[in-house]
Design a protein around this motif. Structure first.
Motif, PDB file in Angstrom:
ATOM      1  N   ASN A 171      36.562   0.723   5.488  1.00 44.02           N
ATOM      2  CA  ASN A 171      35.371   1.448   5.939  1.00 44.02           C
ATOM      3  C   ASN A 171      34.354   1.611   4.803  1.00 44.02           C
ATOM      4  OD1 ASN A 171      36.389   1.722   8.537  1.00 44.02           O
ATOM      5  ND2 ASN A 171      37.281   3.730   8.149  1.00 44.02           N
ATOM      6  N   MET A 172      34.848   1.925   3.607  1.00 48.28           N
ATOM      7  CA  MET A 172      33.948   2.070   2.464  1.00 48.28           C
ATOM      8  C   MET A 172      33.290   0.733   2.120  1.00 48.28           C
ATOM      9  SD  MET A 172      33.578   5.127   1.242  1.00 48.28           S
ATOM     10  CE  MET A 172      33.041   4.802  -0.427  1.00 48.28           C
ATOM     11  N   TYR A 173      34.055  -0.333   2.212  1.00 48.35           N
ATOM     12  CA  TYR A 173      33.490  -1.644   1.885  1.00 48.35           C
ATOM     13  C   TYR A 173      32.411  -2.039   2.890  1.00 48.35           C
ATOM     14  CZ  TYR A 173      33.173  -6.627   0.884  1.00 48.35           C
ATOM     15  OH  TYR A 173      32.704  -7.876   0.577  1.00 48.35           O
ATOM     16  N   VAL A 174      32.657  -1.772   4.170  1.00 50.29           N
ATOM     17  CA  VAL A 174      31.653  -2.078   5.197  1.00 50.29           C
ATOM     18  C   VAL A 174      30.382  -1.273   4.946  1.00 50.29           C
ATOM     19  CG1 VAL A 174      31.119  -1.880   7.649  1.00 50.29           C
ATOM     20  CG2 VAL A 174      33.339  -2.781   6.928  1.00 50.29           C
ATOM     21  N   SER A 175      30.539  -0.004   4.557  1.00 50.20           N
ATOM     22  CA  SER A 175      29.372   0.840   4.275  1.00 50.20           C
ATOM     23  C   SER A 175      28.585   0.303   3.087  1.00 50.20           C
ATOM     24  CB  SER A 175      29.824   2.280   4.011  1.00 50.20           C
ATOM     25  OG  SER A 175      30.494   2.821   5.134  1.00 50.20           O
ATOM     26  N   HIS A 176      29.288  -0.116   2.026  1.00 46.71           N
ATOM     27  CA  HIS A 176      28.607  -0.671   0.864  1.00 46.71           C
ATOM     28  C   HIS A 176      27.900  -1.980   1.210  1.00 46.71           C
ATOM     29  CE1 HIS A 176      29.522   1.788  -2.721  1.00 46.71           C
ATOM     30  NE2 HIS A 176      30.593   2.165  -2.048  1.00 46.71           N
TER      31      HIS A 176
END
Length: 293
Positions: A92-97
Motif C-alpha cells: 500500500n505504501m509503495y502504491v501511494s509513493h
C-alpha cells in the motif's frame, strides 16, 4: 502480519564479506534525507522493537549505481526463528509513493543496527522477489564503533550442488550525498552524546570558529609555499583564488555593521518565538480552566 515464505531454519546463515572492488560493479548513492528518515523512525519505534526495517526507493543509473532518494518503514516482528513483515502495508505504501513519484521504484531495503544478522537473510529473500538484485542499507544507530556507521550490501547465494548453504552479503561502495545544511545535522548524528540542538546564535558561533580554523590553515599553507617549505599546488591555488574572489569587497566597518545587523535580527526572532511560546502556554491553561469551570 504476513511473513516471507521461509523461515530462519531453512534460510541458512548470513556471511559478511568486506568491500572488494573486483567482486561487484554495484555501488550506492544515498541522499541524506534517507538517513535522517531512518534515524527518526528508529527514535519513534515501538518500545518492544529492537530495530526498524523498511523499503528503499530510487532508481538505477546507467552506470549501475543505485541512487536511493526515499524510504519508508515497514512494520515487522522478529523472534529467534522467524521474521514477519506486514506485506500488505508495504504494498500500500509503495502504491501511494508511485502515485506521487512514479520514477522512484523499489531498489532495496534498510535496517538499523550494526552489520547483518541471520534475520536479514529472510528479509532480503522477500525483497529479492520484489526487485532484482536489491541492496541492503544498514545504519548503526547504536554507535557500536563509536559513530553512526552507514554501509550498503548486496547478496548472493552460496550453494553446493542443489543445496543452499548460506547467503553472502558483500559490502559495496557507498556515496552519501549531502548539502552544506545537511552536513550540520549529520555531524550531530555522528556524535554519541548531544545535550541539545544548537540555536541560530550557537550555530553561527560554531560556524565562525570553524571558519577561523580554515583561514588559519590557508594562511599557514600560503606562507609555506612562499617560503619554499611546501611545493605549490595549482589546484589548491585556484580554489583559494575562487574563494577570495567570491567575497564581497566590504570595508571593516561595513562588515561589522552587516554582521551586527544579522545578530540583531536573530535576537529579535528568538524574542518573538519566546513570546509566542508564552502566549500559547497561557492560552492552553486558560482553556483548561474554562473547561473545568
Amino acid at each position: 502480519m504476513a511473513a516471507p515464505e521461509t523461515s530462519a531454519r531453512g534460510a541458512g546463515p548470513a556471511l559478511l564479506f568486506p568491500s572488494s572492488s573486483s567482486s561487484s560493479s554495484t555501488s550506492a548513492r544515498v541522499e541524506a534525507v534517507v538517513v535522517f528518515t531512518i534515524c527518526d523512525s528508529f527514535v519513534r519505534r515501538p518500545d518492544q522493537a529492537e530495530r526498524v526495517i523498511g523499503t528503499l526507493l530510487g532508481s538505477v543509473l546507467p552506470d549501475g549505481t543505485v541512487h536511493v532518494r526515499n524510504s519508508y518503514v515497514v512494520p515487522h516482528s522478529e523472534s529467534a526463528d522467524q521474521v514477519a513483515l506486514d506485506i500488505e502495508y508495504h504494498h500500500n505504501m509503495y502504491v501511494s509513493h508511485q502515485k506521487v513519484n512514479p520514477k522512484e521504484v523499489i531498489v532495496g531495503w534498510f535496517s538499523t543496527g550494526f552489520g547483518v544478522s541471520g534475520g536479514s537473510t529472510l528479509i532480503h529473500e522477500f525483497y529479492s522477489r520484489e526487485v532484482q538484485s536489491p541492496i541492503h542499507l544498514t545504519v548503526d544507530t547504536g554507535f557500536t564503533m563509536g559513530e553512526a556507521s552507514i554501509k550498503a550490501y548486496v547478496s548472493s547465494n552460496l550453494s553446493l550442488g542443489d543445496r543452499h548453504l548460506a547467503a553472502q552479503f558483500q559490502e559495496i561502495p557507498l556515496d552519501l550525498k549531502m548539502l552544506d545544511a545537511e552536513k550540520v545535522g549529520f555531524e550531530l548524528l555522528k556524535s554519541t552524546i548531544v545535550e541539545k540542538l544548537p540555536n541560530d546564535l550557537e550555530g553561527m558561533e560554531s560556524s565562525m570558529q570553524k571558519l577561523y580554523l580554515l583561514i588559519d590553515e590557508i594562511y599557514k599553507y600560503s606562507d609555506d609555499v612562499v617560503e619554499g617549505r611546501v611545493a605549490g599546488d595549482n589546484k589548491i591555488g585556484r580554489f583559494i583564488a575562487d574563494a577570495v574572489s567570491s567575497m564581497p569587497k566590504l570595508s571593516p566597518s561595513s562588515f561589522d555593521r552587516l554582521f551586527n545587523d544579522r545578530i540583531q535580527d536573530n535576537l529579535a526572532l528568538v524574542y518573538l518565538s519566546s513570546i509566542t511560546r508564552t502566549q500559547i502556554a497561557v492560552a492552553e491553561k486558560l482553556n483548561t480552566a474554562a473547561q473545568v469551570l
